[in-house]
Design a protein around this motif. Structure first.
Motif, mmCIF file in Angstrom:
data_model
loop_
_atom_site.group_PDB
_atom_site.id
_atom_site.type_symbol
_atom_site.label_atom_id
_atom_site.label_comp_id
_atom_site.label_asym_id
_atom_site.label_seq_id
_atom_site.Cartn_x
_atom_site.Cartn_y
_atom_site.Cartn_z
ATOM 1 N N ASN B 464 0.817 -1.206 0.000
ATOM 2 C CA ASN B 464 0.000 0.000 0.000
ATOM 3 C C ASN B 464 0.854 1.261 0.000
ATOM 4 O O ASN B 464 0.434 2.310 0.445
ATOM 5 N N GLU B 465 2.057 1.144 -0.490
ATOM 6 C CA GLU B 465 2.929 2.307 -0.419
ATOM 7 C C GLU B 465 2.814 3.140 -1.690
ATOM 8 O O GLU B 465 3.004 2.635 -2.795
ATOM 9 N N ASN B 466 2.490 4.374 -1.547
ATOM 10 C CA ASN B 466 2.463 5.291 -2.684
ATOM 11 C C ASN B 466 3.642 6.244 -2.546
ATOM 12 O O ASN B 466 3.601 7.183 -1.772
ATOM 13 N N ARG B 467 4.673 5.960 -3.319
ATOM 14 C CA ARG B 467 5.854 6.829 -3.173
ATOM 15 C C ARG B 467 5.571 8.230 -3.713
ATOM 16 O O ARG B 467 6.119 9.201 -3.234
ATOM 17 N N LYS B 468 4.775 8.285 -4.750
ATOM 18 C CA LYS B 468 4.297 9.593 -5.233
ATOM 19 C C LYS B 468 2.786 9.576 -5.040
ATOM 20 O O LYS B 468 2.058 9.131 -5.927
ATOM 21 N N PRO B 469 2.302 10.029 -3.894
ATOM 22 C CA PRO B 469 0.879 9.887 -3.582
ATOM 23 C C PRO B 469 -0.016 10.367 -4.728
ATOM 24 O O PRO B 469 0.291 11.360 -5.369
ATOM 25 N N TYR B 470 -1.072 9.638 -4.949
ATOM 26 C CA TYR B 470 -2.076 9.897 -5.988
ATOM 27 C C TYR B 470 -1.630 9.445 -7.378
ATOM 28 O O TYR B 470 -2.400 8.862 -8.104
ATOM 29 N N LYS B 601 -6.965 12.428 4.800
ATOM 30 C CA LYS B 601 -8.067 12.995 4.006
ATOM 31 C C LYS B 601 -7.568 13.094 2.571
ATOM 32 O O LYS B 601 -6.368 13.183 2.341
ATOM 33 N N LEU B 602 -8.481 13.098 1.627
ATOM 34 C CA LEU B 602 -8.057 13.286 0.243
ATOM 35 C C LEU B 602 -7.824 14.763 -0.030
ATOM 36 O O LEU B 602 -8.494 15.624 0.544
ATOM 37 N N ASP B 603 -6.882 15.016 -0.922
ATOM 38 C CA ASP B 603 -6.569 16.386 -1.338
ATOM 39 C C ASP B 603 -7.260 16.625 -2.684
ATOM 40 O O ASP B 603 -6.902 16.010 -3.699
ATOM 41 N N ILE B 604 -8.237 17.514 -2.692
ATOM 42 C CA ILE B 604 -9.053 17.686 -3.899
ATOM 43 C C ILE B 604 -8.239 18.201 -5.085
ATOM 44 O O ILE B 604 -8.506 17.845 -6.240
ATOM 45 N N VAL B 605 -7.219 18.997 -4.809
ATOM 46 C CA VAL B 605 -6.385 19.522 -5.898
ATOM 47 C C VAL B 605 -5.655 18.369 -6.584
ATOM 48 O O VAL B 605 -5.597 18.278 -7.818
ATOM 49 N N LYS B 606 -5.130 17.460 -5.759
ATOM 50 C CA LYS B 606 -4.387 16.324 -6.324
ATOM 51 C C LYS B 606 -5.327 15.356 -7.043
ATOM 52 O O LYS B 606 -4.973 14.795 -8.083
ATOM 53 N N VAL B 607 -6.490 15.141 -6.492
ATOM 54 C CA VAL B 607 -7.449 14.246 -7.154
ATOM 55 C C VAL B 607 -7.832 14.820 -8.525
ATOM 56 O O VAL B 607 -7.889 14.101 -9.527
ATOM 57 N N LYS B 608 -8.059 16.120 -8.569
ATOM 58 C CA LYS B 608 -8.409 16.755 -9.852
ATOM 59 C C LYS B 608 -7.254 16.643 -10.850
ATOM 60 O O LYS B 608 -7.482 16.475 -12.048
ATOM 61 N N GLU B 609 -6.034 16.742 -10.342
ATOM 62 C CA GLU B 609 -4.877 16.626 -11.222
ATOM 63 C C GLU B 609 -4.769 15.207 -11.809
ATOM 64 O O GLU B 609 -4.477 15.031 -12.993
ATOM 65 N N ILE B 610 -5.040 14.208 -10.989
ATOM 66 C CA ILE B 610 -4.987 12.830 -11.491
ATOM 67 C C ILE B 610 -6.098 12.601 -12.515
ATOM 68 O O ILE B 610 -5.893 11.933 -13.534
#
Lengths: 87, 639
Positions: B464-470, B601-610
């Motif tokens: 479950n490791e995300n080295r670059k989250p998202y 918590k999720l970061d909405i900016v990062k989710v939108k970027e993905i």
């Protein structure tokens, strides 16, 4: 002595791979109605009973494919030979 | 060699006419079968703005091209219509024996149009196709319906697709039951069937199907069987089925406990995880041609539900009701499963709707005076009572039968607790607990908040490791697995970072969605031992030898992409907007109550970027989400 198939129905998962493999081997087509082995399924009760017909050709392809080890090749005396038996 | 084709039964219930439709080789080449053909039919036949519960909606069952063969797990059938729950494409996939019987009868699909004046069912016995009165069946649950029809037709082998009371009462997430225990569960297709006064489709075929190039097909079938059995997931899946996931989800803190308030429900490992499988089941139950048998035959031998036996302990109800509603024991979850199966309810949406109501009760937004009884977490009696109220649209059940999005509009201050994406209730993965290709898929899924249309073929729940989250998730398989993974080298290099052992999530999402579209079109099951073992190259060889239609790995994946894009075009035509592809606010605004250590918590900016990177990977406009003209031309969808 002749080789026949001994059936242990208890571990049967009801996949019918035995029947499908038999069908394509001997009829060149996949179906459940014209093979020499069938799985009688009571799906509501989760019960499966494997039945080998007297027409069995003893190619043992069904034994090879069965993923649950329900089928086993055994040797019996020739006068008891009925194609296969539900042991 | 003769051109390959398949036949569909085309039934207009309004005028009781039955036609036979031929799907030609050219269409099969583009859409493969199964989900591809049903997507094409729904796109062409259901016009913009059609009432999902009106005569104008079309319900299409479409068997995978390999369904009915001995290819391991080839048994699946896609059912599609415009969804009454989401207003977008409604589509769902199911196995069991129904599809094989349909194929042996000589057909690969059934199209249902119009609306019968009186309740009816369709009987297909080879070429003998009849519309029969279902007056005596209306009001029966799916099990009794099945038993009744088998008696009436004097055939215990006939396979039945049916609706229970939920479908009759147009519950927006009613399922179509496939036999007693399986279902086309998601997106409310049971309500579409109910709206047409169609109680069941009974199928029996005594014919057979033969591969065009038998020798080559049988060789590929044998290789596929060996590859599946060699998968590192095979033995574990055979033993635990989908319950395998119950421990890693807990460890991640990704369970939807109490409507996504907690990620690790108390007592989970001891009473609901895969550790308890053997206490209740000693054997698996398979669909036709499946060696895995991921479902368990459950027998409850003591306690309140003593004597209960059914095919169950699948991860969906265990996590949905077990975590979502905090029902803390398998016998109670099994009883709840039985109710869903009999009444014909999608277990994901039903569990989510009840979890939603339970949270509203917890917060005082729903009072006992309004409900008529208390709704405490873990109260199995209350859950069962509420399920029956939903299926029969009684009391508060009438509101919850609309799904959480619509229900939240009717209950003041409840919108925040309605956990859905595009109107479809989100199932088991909390993205705060685990961000991966799989959880990201809830946002991009063609049918809304759901996890089953972008299974990553190399998903590994041990990590479950995300080295670059998202952006990435871990890829921890060995070099051999990487080398053998069936993917063109250039795409492989763009998706995997071999040195860092990372998977690029947006690009993997696109690949996975296209691959699952292929799987749902050829009739294969998406369980991990299969998904990992059988890639586009093998599918192309199987397809070519079975049908005689020359296919390559590239044309197979292109078809998968075409199908996904066509489904997207249906949704866009119905008004879907890019901003609809977003998680509920809860995931951005609060951490799970038990995530004291990380407070994730999720970061909405990062989710939108993905999401932006995903649209780019798809060749869709980054602002509108609409496929570019170049992409449509490439896929032959520009007309």
């Amino acid at each position: 002595m002749k080789k026949v198939i001994k059936v242990n129905t208890e571990p049967c998962i009801g996949c019918s791979l035995c029947s499908l493999t038999c069908s394509v081997t001997w009829n060149h087509a996949y179906g459940l109605n014209d093979s020499h082995i069938t799985v009688n399924r009571n799906d509501l009760a989760g019960l499966f009973v494997v039945e080998i017909f007297d027409t069995c050709k003893r190619c043992f392809k069904c034994v090879e494919i069965c993923p649950s080890s329900c089928l086993e090749v055994v040797e019996i005396q020739e006068n008891l030979d009925k194609g296969g038996h539900n042991g | 060699m003769d051109k390959y084709f398949v036949r569909f039964i085309d039934v207009d219930l309004s005028n009781q006419k039955i036609n036979i439709l031929t799907i030609e080789e050219s269409t099969l080449k583009d859409y493969l079968g199964g989900a591809g053909i049903s997507a094409r039919i729904i796109y062409d036949e259901v016009s913009l703005g059609a009432d999902p519960l009106g005569e104008e909606n079309v319900l299409c069952f479409s068997a995978g091209i390999f369904t009915g063969t001995g290819l391991a797990t080839a048994c699946r059938v896609e059912a599609s219509a415009k969804s009454p729950l989401t207003g977008l494409i409604g589509t769902s996939n199911s196995g069991n024996y129904w599809g094989a019987e349909l194929v042996y009868a000589g057909y690969h699909g059934v199209i249902i149009r119009g609306k019968s004046k009186e309740p009816c069912y369709l009987s297909i016995f080879n070429d003998d196709i009849r519309i029969i009165s279902a007056e005596a069946l209306w009001g029966l649950d799916s099990w009794d319906t099945m038993t009744f029809i088998r008696k009436e037709l004097c055939d215990s082998d006939v396979q039945i697709a049916s609706i229970g009371q939920a479908g009759e009462n147009l519950v927006k997430y009613a399922s179509i039951q496939n036999g007693p225990y399986d279902a086309w569960g998601r997106t409310g297709l049971g309500a579409v069937m109910g709206s047409k006064n169609l109680k069941a489709i009974a199928v029996r075929g005594t014919g057979s199907i033969h591969p065009k190039n038998e020798k080559a097909f049988l060789k590929e079938v044998e290789l596929s069987f060996k590859a599946i059995k060699s998968s590192p997931f095979y033995d574990a899946f055979k033993e635990y089925g989908t319950m395998l996931a119950t421990i890693p989800y807990y460890n991640f803190g990704a369970l939807p406990g109490r409507n996504f308030q907690i990620g690790k429900p108390e007592g989970w490992m001891e009473n609901r995880s895969r550790k308890v499988v053997k206490q209740y089941s000693r054997r698996g139950v398979a669909c036709i041609s499946c060696p895995i048998a991921c479902a368990h035959w459950v027998e409850v031998k003591e306690g309140k539900y003593k004597g209960l036996s059914l095919k169950d302990m699948e991860v969906t109800p265990v996590i949905g009701f077990g975590a979502g509603c905090d029902i803390d024991n398998i016998p109670a979850i099994s009883k709840i499963t039985e109710i869903c199966q009999r009444y014909g309810l999608d277990m994901v949406s039903a569990a989510s709707s009840i979890a939603f109501a339970m949270e509203l009760y917890q917060r005082g937004l729903l009072k006992v005076e309004f409900i008529g009884f208390s709704l405490e977490w873990g109260d199995d009696d209350a859950v069962i009572k509420l399920l029956i109220q939903i299926a029969t649209r009684k009391g508060i059940g009438d509101i919850l039968a609309e799904g959480v999005r619509e229900a939240s509009k009717k209950i003041p201050e409840s919108e925040y607790y309605a956990m859905h994406v595009k109107g479809l209730e989100i199932p088991m993965i909390d993205p705060r607990g685990r961000w991966s290709t799989w959880s990201f898929g809830n946002l991009t899924n063609i049918r809304g908040g759901d996890h089953l249309r972008n299974r990553n073929p190399v998903e590994n729940l041990r990590f479950n490791e995300n080295r670059k989250p998202y952006e990435t998730e871990a890829f921890e398989f060995d070099q051999g697995m990487y080398d053998s993974f069936d993917m063109p080298e250039d795409i492989k290099e763009s998706i995997f970072d071999k040195d860092r052992k990372q998977v690029d999530i947006p690009r993997m999402s696109k690949w996975s969605e296209d691959l699952i579209s292929v799987y749902n079109s050829v009739g294969l099951c998406i369980r991990p031992p299969v998904l990992q073992a059988i890639g586009p190259s093998a599918i192309a060889r199987l397809y070519s030898s079975f049908t005689g239609i020359d296919m390559t790995a590239e044309s197979i994946m292109k078809a998968g992409e075409r199908i996904w894009n066509l489904q997207k075009l249906f949704n866009l035509r119905e008004g879907e907007k890019p901003e609809d592809s977003m998680y509920p606010d809860r995931f951005f605004d609060e951490a799970q109550a038990d995530d004291l250590e990380y407070q994730r918590k999720l970061d909405i900016v990062k989710v939108k970027e993905i999401l932006r990177l995903y649209l780019k990977a798809r060749g869709w406009h980054e602002d509108s989400g609409i496929p570019s003209i170049d992409k449509l031309n490439e896929l032959g969808l520009s007309k």
